[in-house]
Design an enzyme around this catalytic site. Sequence first.
Site, mmCIF file in Angstrom:
data_model
loop_
_atom_site.group_PDB
_atom_site.id
_atom_site.type_symbol
_atom_site.label_atom_id
_atom_site.label_comp_id
_atom_site.label_asym_id
_atom_site.label_seq_id
_atom_site.Cartn_x
_atom_site.Cartn_y
_atom_site.Cartn_z
ATOM 1 N N LYS A 53 0.832 -1.208 0.000
ATOM 2 C CA LYS A 53 0.000 0.000 0.000
ATOM 3 C C LYS A 53 0.866 1.258 0.000
ATOM 4 O O LYS A 53 0.607 2.208 -0.749
ATOM 5 C CB LYS A 53 -0.937 -0.007 1.215
ATOM 6 C CG LYS A 53 -2.066 -1.028 1.099
ATOM 7 C CD LYS A 53 -2.750 -1.297 2.429
ATOM 8 C CE LYS A 53 -3.789 -2.407 2.274
ATOM 9 N NZ LYS A 53 -4.355 -2.870 3.544
ATOM 10 N N GLN A 97 -4.743 -1.635 9.714
ATOM 11 C CA GLN A 97 -4.595 -2.964 9.112
ATOM 12 C C GLN A 97 -5.192 -4.041 10.020
ATOM 13 O O GLN A 97 -4.853 -4.123 11.192
ATOM 14 C CB GLN A 97 -3.116 -3.256 8.832
ATOM 15 C CG GLN A 97 -2.862 -4.575 8.136
ATOM 16 C CD GLN A 97 -3.453 -4.621 6.738
ATOM 17 O OE1 GLN A 97 -3.336 -3.679 5.965
ATOM 18 N NE2 GLN A 97 -4.086 -5.728 6.406
ATOM 19 N N ASP A 120 -11.267 2.656 3.801
ATOM 20 C CA ASP A 120 -11.571 1.230 3.657
ATOM 21 C C ASP A 120 -13.065 1.005 3.435
ATOM 22 O O ASP A 120 -13.477 -0.066 2.986
ATOM 23 C CB ASP A 120 -11.136 0.466 4.917
ATOM 24 C CG ASP A 120 -9.924 -0.421 4.665
ATOM 25 O OD1 ASP A 120 -9.659 -0.747 3.495
ATOM 26 O OD2 ASP A 120 -9.245 -0.802 5.635
#
Length: 291
Positions: A53, A97, A120
Amino acid sequence: MSAKIISGTEVAKAIREELKAEVAELVNKGVTPGLVTILVGEDPASQSYVAAKNKTAKELGIYSEQITLPADTPETDLLQLVEKCNKDPKINGILVQLPLPKHIDEAKVLYAIDPDKDVDGFHPVNVGKMVLGEQCFLPCTPHGILELLKRSGVETSGAEVVVVGRSNIVGKPIANLMLQKREAGNATITLCHTRTKDIAAHTRRADIIIAAVGVPKMITADMVKDGVVIIDVGVNRIGKSESGKAILAGDVDFEAVKEKASFITPVPGGVGPMTITMLMKNTVQAARQTL
């Protein structure tokens, strides 16, 4: 005749080129999109995802910051860090995460993220807006699936779509998105899962199958009709090569099913590359909203 391969690698590359131009336009207006990734602990898979990422963000000109915390970090400390990032004007997108260590309540942490920075698409505010068809950050993997279908020219309007898997991350949102009045939508949806009595009875009538159940090669050739479109979300480690590299398989028996399908995504190189790309798209969208 073998199916046409839908290459997520190629589609992701095209979208990233578009995003580079968008980022350059925003920078010219005085706004540099910023993304922070927060990693708690040293899970190897999570470390790999976060590194990918950060690498992608930097390639696109997005400001990227990684914060790594020890596995025993108290939940209160993580929540304080999230709140600090919520208030940081340099940061447009916050990604914590997953999975988190067991002593931390994942829901509490995800709900603490400012919905306007929830790139997200997991915050209940964004999930609710998604269900209502309102403007919001779409969850990255389902968003990537929509782009794969749209850019491959697959007709979804009126199509029978069978989604296998009911996770909050893929199954439920993609089912919801594809029934909406939208591009790559207007479909008739059947949502199956591991407790469905006869999955094959549903998949055999499907024009499009989205497999996201986490069972290697579960969808076999006798479960699909000729001309079906297959989107395989599964990434299952089924062994190691002689060099020690993980051997991956999807939720679909690729070699057998590709002889009947019209379009199919490979594993790896299908849905996977799209997920990070759509995260970057959401980050750029978050930055644009500050103008």
